[in-house]
Design a protein around this motif. Structure first.
Motif, PDB file in Angstrom:
ATOM      1  N   GLU A 152     -17.835   1.561  59.989  1.00  0.00           N
ATOM      2  CA  GLU A 152     -16.646   2.290  60.403  1.00  0.00           C
ATOM      3  C   GLU A 152     -15.946   2.837  59.154  1.00  0.00           C
ATOM      4  O   GLU A 152     -15.465   2.067  58.317  1.00  0.00           O
ATOM      5  N   ILE A 155     -20.677   7.702  63.028  1.00  0.00           N
ATOM      6  CA  ILE A 155     -20.100   6.536  62.419  1.00  0.00           C
ATOM      7  C   ILE A 155     -21.059   5.895  61.490  1.00  0.00           C
ATOM      8  O   ILE A 155     -20.696   5.065  60.747  1.00  0.00           O
ATOM      9  N   PRO A 204     -15.127  -0.107  66.507  1.00  0.00           N
ATOM     10  CA  PRO A 204     -14.773  -0.322  65.106  1.00  0.00           C
ATOM     11  C   PRO A 204     -14.800  -1.797  64.724  1.00  0.00           C
ATOM     12  O   PRO A 204     -14.945  -2.142  63.558  1.00  0.00           O
TER      13      PRO A 204
END
Length: 360
Positions: free
Chosen positions: A163, A10, A91
């Protein structure tokens, strides 16, 4: 030298995680470290680093940790790579964001912006504006809780700037809600030690994985190559993420990653690995592999490889070396757990010569 694994799936921010404020869904697309994003994503973000430590803060979360691979470093470095199937950072999350006065200012300016969506010019925007204003003036709260100024904060959504899926980053859709100082709300996604540990893990940066070799320059067919890592460089690294809960209460989690093993790939099928798995585990002392000493030229190294065919003239084999880092965290509230292993590595060109005899 091309990096094999330069950042988390990520990922992150090595020297600093860029956390953006509600209503600022900018993501760190260009800067693989995330350091530049701290300066650009939010006017509330700040960060600094030196050769050993760094600190950063944004989105109500503060980060402090070891600074590896800083600009100008000979070894470089980066964030860990973790398969998405094993682990993904949050996220988005909810954290203390607005005082009553600050929330009133936001609502007075544009209530619709609190939803994290782009306003339109139709009736929908007007309806949403009205219902949000009612929520904080005469609904769930009376006049934005202005009489409780200093007693608590409105918690709000914070998208993770690293994210890649913007829809996920804006999936925390709860409107700001009131929480007394020092308390943690029982709301899914509200920041806690597990989320803080994940943000700290996302921010961890490790040194470049350039292994020491003997012979140092050219390797010789059927002569073992010893490999090892510099103990002074490959040591545990930690990052602490914290959030101020108000009333003098702070919640934090420290994530630590330590070298667990070195994986070797010789870059050709014409080679033998030592051990055969190509995985050299770390010793209790923290070292991986054993430095070569004079007289061990023909001995089998505990960590290394033996090339069985020389490289064509003008060409090289690509030796891939990656370190597996084992991670765990501890929270200020007594919680703790492990995290999936992460890896970081690179490629080294290797020339192999055909020599009948050699003395070292």
């Amino acid at each position: 030298m091309r990096k094999v694994a330069a950042r988390c799936t990520i990922v992150s921010t090595a020297p600093a995680l860029a956390l953006v404020a509600l209503g600022s869904p900018a993501l760190a697309d260009e800067d693989p470290s995330g350091w530049g994003a701290v300066q650009e994503a939010s006017d509330q973000a700040s960060g600094q680093k030196d050769g050993k430590r760094y600190s950063a803060s944004a989105g109500q979360v503060s980060l402090k940790g070891d600074a590896q691979g800083q600009e100008g470093s000979a070894r470089g470095g980066g964030n860990l790579s973790v398969p998405a199937a094993n682990w993904e950072p949050p996220p988005c999350w909810y954290a203390p964001k607005y005082t009553p006065k600050e929330l009133k200012k936001e609502v007075d300016a544009s209530p619709y912006e609190l939803t994290g969506q782009r306003p339109d010019n139709g009736r929908k925007k007007e309806d949403v504006d009205g219902s949000i204003r009612d929520k904080y003036t005469k609904g769930d709260y009376k006049n934005f809780n202005l009489k409780k100024q200093g007693d608590g904060m409105f918690w709000a959504a914070v998208p993770n700037p690293n994210e890649p899926d913007k829809a996920k980053a804006q999936s925390c859709t709860e409107l700001p809600f009131w929480v007394k100082n020092g308390e943690q709300p029982d709301v899914p996604g509200a920041i806690d030690t597990k989320i803080l540990a994940a943000l700290a893990y996302q921010a961890i940066e490790v040194p470049d994985t350039e292994v020491e070799l003997n012979p140092k320059n050219k390797q010789t067919v059927r002569l073992p190559t010893w490999t090892w890592l510099d103990k002074a460089t490959f040591k545990p690294v930690s990052v602490t993420a914290s959030v101020d809960l108000g009333g003098g209460e702070e919640l934090s989690a420290t994530t630590t990653a330590k070298p667990g093993a070195l994986n070797l790939d010789p870059g050709t099928e014409d080679a033998k690995l030592h051990p055969a798995s190509g995985k050299c585990p770390a010793k209790e002392s923290g070292t991986i592999g054993t430095p070569y000493t004079k007289g061990n030229a023909k001995k089998t190294p505990p960590c290394g490889l033996t090339y069985l065919r020389s490289t064509p003239k003008g060409e090289t084999y690509t030796l891939q070396a990656s370190v597996v880092w084992e991670a765990a965290w501890k929270g200020s509230d007594g919680t703790s757990d492990t995290l999936p292993d992460g890896t970081f590595g690179n490629e080294q060109p290797v020339t192999v010569q055909e020599v009948q005899s050699i003395n070292r």
